[in-house]
Motif scaffolding. Structure first.
Motif, PDB file in Angstrom:
ATOM      1  N   ASN A  65       0.799  -1.222   0.000  1.00 19.91           N
ATOM      2  CA  ASN A  65       0.000   0.000   0.000  1.00 19.91           C
ATOM      3  C   ASN A  65       0.831   1.271   0.000  1.00 19.91           C
ATOM      4  O   ASN A  65       0.340   2.335  -0.380  1.00 19.91           O
ATOM      5  N   SER A 136      -9.957   7.629  -5.390  1.00 21.42           N
ATOM      6  CA  SER A 136      -8.682   8.185  -4.935  1.00 21.42           C
ATOM      7  C   SER A 136      -7.667   7.059  -4.812  1.00 21.42           C
ATOM      8  O   SER A 136      -8.039   5.896  -4.637  1.00 21.42           O
ATOM      9  N   ARG A 138      -5.349   6.114  -2.411  1.00 25.35           N
ATOM     10  CA  ARG A 138      -4.925   6.365  -1.039  1.00 25.35           C
ATOM     11  C   ARG A 138      -3.732   5.499  -0.660  1.00 25.35           C
ATOM     12  O   ARG A 138      -3.614   4.345  -1.050  1.00 25.35           O
ATOM     13  N   THR A 139      -2.857   6.088   0.086  1.00 25.01           N
ATOM     14  CA  THR A 139      -1.688   5.413   0.608  1.00 25.01           C
ATOM     15  C   THR A 139      -1.500   5.829   2.061  1.00 25.01           C
ATOM     16  O   THR A 139      -1.886   6.957   2.428  1.00 25.01           O
ATOM     17  N   SER A 142      -0.257   9.298   2.773  1.00 22.96           N
ATOM     18  CA  SER A 142      -1.088  10.491   2.604  1.00 22.96           C
ATOM     19  C   SER A 142      -1.540  11.068   3.921  1.00 22.96           C
ATOM     20  O   SER A 142      -1.895  12.253   3.994  1.00 22.96           O
ATOM     21  N   SER A 143      -1.561  10.261   4.969  1.00 23.73           N
ATOM     22  CA  SER A 143      -2.044  10.719   6.273  1.00 23.73           C
ATOM     23  C   SER A 143      -0.936  10.780   7.323  1.00 23.73           C
ATOM     24  O   SER A 143      -1.199  10.752   8.512  1.00 23.73           O
ATOM     25  N   ASN A 159       3.937  16.557   4.480  1.00 20.67           N
ATOM     26  CA  ASN A 159       3.164  15.360   4.171  1.00 20.67           C
ATOM     27  C   ASN A 159       4.027  14.394   3.365  1.00 20.67           C
ATOM     28  O   ASN A 159       4.649  14.788   2.371  1.00 20.67           O
ATOM     29  N   ALA A 161       3.311  11.771   1.406  1.00 21.96           N
ATOM     30  CA  ALA A 161       2.891  11.512   0.026  1.00 21.96           C
ATOM     31  C   ALA A 161       3.212  12.701  -0.865  1.00 21.96           C
ATOM     32  O   ALA A 161       3.725  12.546  -1.977  1.00 21.96           O
ATOM     33  N   THR A 230      -3.029  10.967  -5.158  1.00 22.18           N
ATOM     34  CA  THR A 230      -2.660  10.416  -3.855  1.00 22.18           C
ATOM     35  C   THR A 230      -3.132  11.311  -2.706  1.00 22.18           C
ATOM     36  O   THR A 230      -3.122  10.880  -1.549  1.00 22.18           O
ATOM     37  N   ASN A 231      -3.544  12.538  -3.043  1.00 22.90           N
ATOM     38  CA  ASN A 231      -4.008  13.464  -2.007  1.00 22.90           C
ATOM     39  C   ASN A 231      -5.404  14.006  -2.262  1.00 22.90           C
ATOM     40  O   ASN A 231      -6.044  14.504  -1.340  1.00 22.90           O
ATOM     41  N   TYR A 232      -5.876  13.949  -3.512  1.00 25.84           N
ATOM     42  CA  TYR A 232      -7.173  14.517  -3.844  1.00 25.84           C
ATOM     43  C   TYR A 232      -8.023  13.470  -4.560  1.00 25.84           C
ATOM     44  O   TYR A 232      -7.528  12.761  -5.440  1.00 25.84           O
ATOM     45  N   PRO A 233      -9.321  13.384  -4.227  1.00 27.72           N
ATOM     46  CA  PRO A 233     -10.213  12.482  -4.972  1.00 27.72           C
ATOM     47  C   PRO A 233     -10.455  13.026  -6.376  1.00 27.72           C
ATOM     48  O   PRO A 233     -10.272  14.218  -6.645  1.00 27.72           O
TER      49      PRO A 233
END
Length: 311
Positions: A65, A136, A138-139, A142-143, A159, A161, A230-233
């Motif tokens: 992931n 999105s 997601r990884t 990203s958080s 951040n 990502a 990776t950060n925005y849908p």
């Protein structure tokens, strides 16, 4: 001050991705002189290609992931480059390149209508195929963030990502610069951009150079779109949100300048993030174009453009 430096860091990171996004469009316009309304939709296809490579093609199972999304994003570039090459050969080549010499207005009217039609087909086709649900890439990165500092009781959080996105963008920009300046393909692209007629007399296939430029531009923008994902849908009409940003970055950098397009995108990213210090999020685009108009007023040729002297 901490908020200022945090916004500055965020602007540099997202600006690098915007810069790569603008470079793809700048390469196409610089070599072909074609206004491509569908460019944002090629970016959208790159997002979905990276998404399905990651989730359905086994990239997630092989690379995990954390690394998997970036592998899928890099693989999406060549896929969209091949698709762009095919689109240019079957459609855009009929209204660009050496054929435009016999068309009224050098084929610009036909180019506008054709690329607008391609954009509408890609948007509505994407809606049918992919649906309207937001997606999105997601990884876990990203958080999470890296902490720089503390410096004078201040810490800056990057951040993870977005940091990797910026590094990938800079690496691709360097590789593209080497391709343009150090290889035979790059020389043919520059010759086709500077003087297509003279390039033809020197034995360069201008139409082939245009196909190569279009394919490279689509592939680069697809990678930039995947990095944004990776950060925005995203959704099938996401290209409309970014195509104006791309053109603003290309104009800011100077029409035909690849390096300028990158710095134009970087400027947009900085303005977008720095404006959040004094403006609500809804007015970010207003701040972008206010700065855009201010820069163009004082330097109409852009950062790296050449002033044309009229006699």
């Amino acid at each position: 001050m901490e908020g200022f430096f945090q916004a500055l860091a965020a602007g540099l990171l997202i600006g690098a991705v915007y810069g790569l996004m603008c470079v793809g469009l700048g390469l196409i316009f610089g070599v072909m002189r074609v206004i491509n309304f569908a460019h944002g939709d090629f970016m959208m296809l790159g997002m979905y290609t990276a998404f399905y490579l990651f989730t359905a093609a086994g990239v997630q199972a092989v690379f995990g992931n954390a690394v998997g999304p970036f592998v899928a994003i890099l693989l999406a570039g060549p896929v969209l480059a091949v698709f762009g090459y095919f689109v240019h050969r079957t459609l855009i080549s009929h209204v660009s390149g050496t054929r435009t010499a016999s068309l009224e207005g050098e084929g610009h009217y036909a180019q506008l209508i054709l690329t607008l039609g391609i954009a509408l087909i890609l948007q509505n086709g994407g809606l049918i195929v992919f649906g309207s649900v937001l997606a999105s890439i997601r990884t876990p990165l990203s958080s999470s963030a890296w902490e720089l500092g503390p410096f004078f009781d201040m810490s800056i959080f990057l951040n993870k990502a977005r940091s990797i996105d910026a590094i990938v963008s800079l690496a691709i920009m360097i590789l593209l610069s080497l391709l343009i300046t150090r290889t035979r393909i790059g020389k043919s692209l520059r010759a086709a951009a500077d003087n297509p007629t003279a390039a033809t007399y020197m034995g360069i296939d201008v139409d082939r150079a245009h196909r190569t430029a279009f394919a490279l531009g689509c592939g680069i923008t697809a990678i930039a779109g995947g990095l944004l994902a990776t950060n925005y849908p995203f959704h099938p009409f996401v290209g409309l949100e970014y195509v104006i940003v791309m053109y603003a970055g290309v104009v800011l950098g100077g029409m035909g300048s690849i390096i300028g397009a990158f710095w134009g995108g970087m400027t947009i990213g900085l303005v977008q993030q720095m404006s959040t210090l004094i403006l609500p999020t809804q007015l970010q685009n207003a701040a972008i174009f206010a700065v855009f108009l201010l820069i163009i007023f004082f330097r109409p040729q852009g950062f790296f453009g050449r002033m044309v002297e009229r006699t």
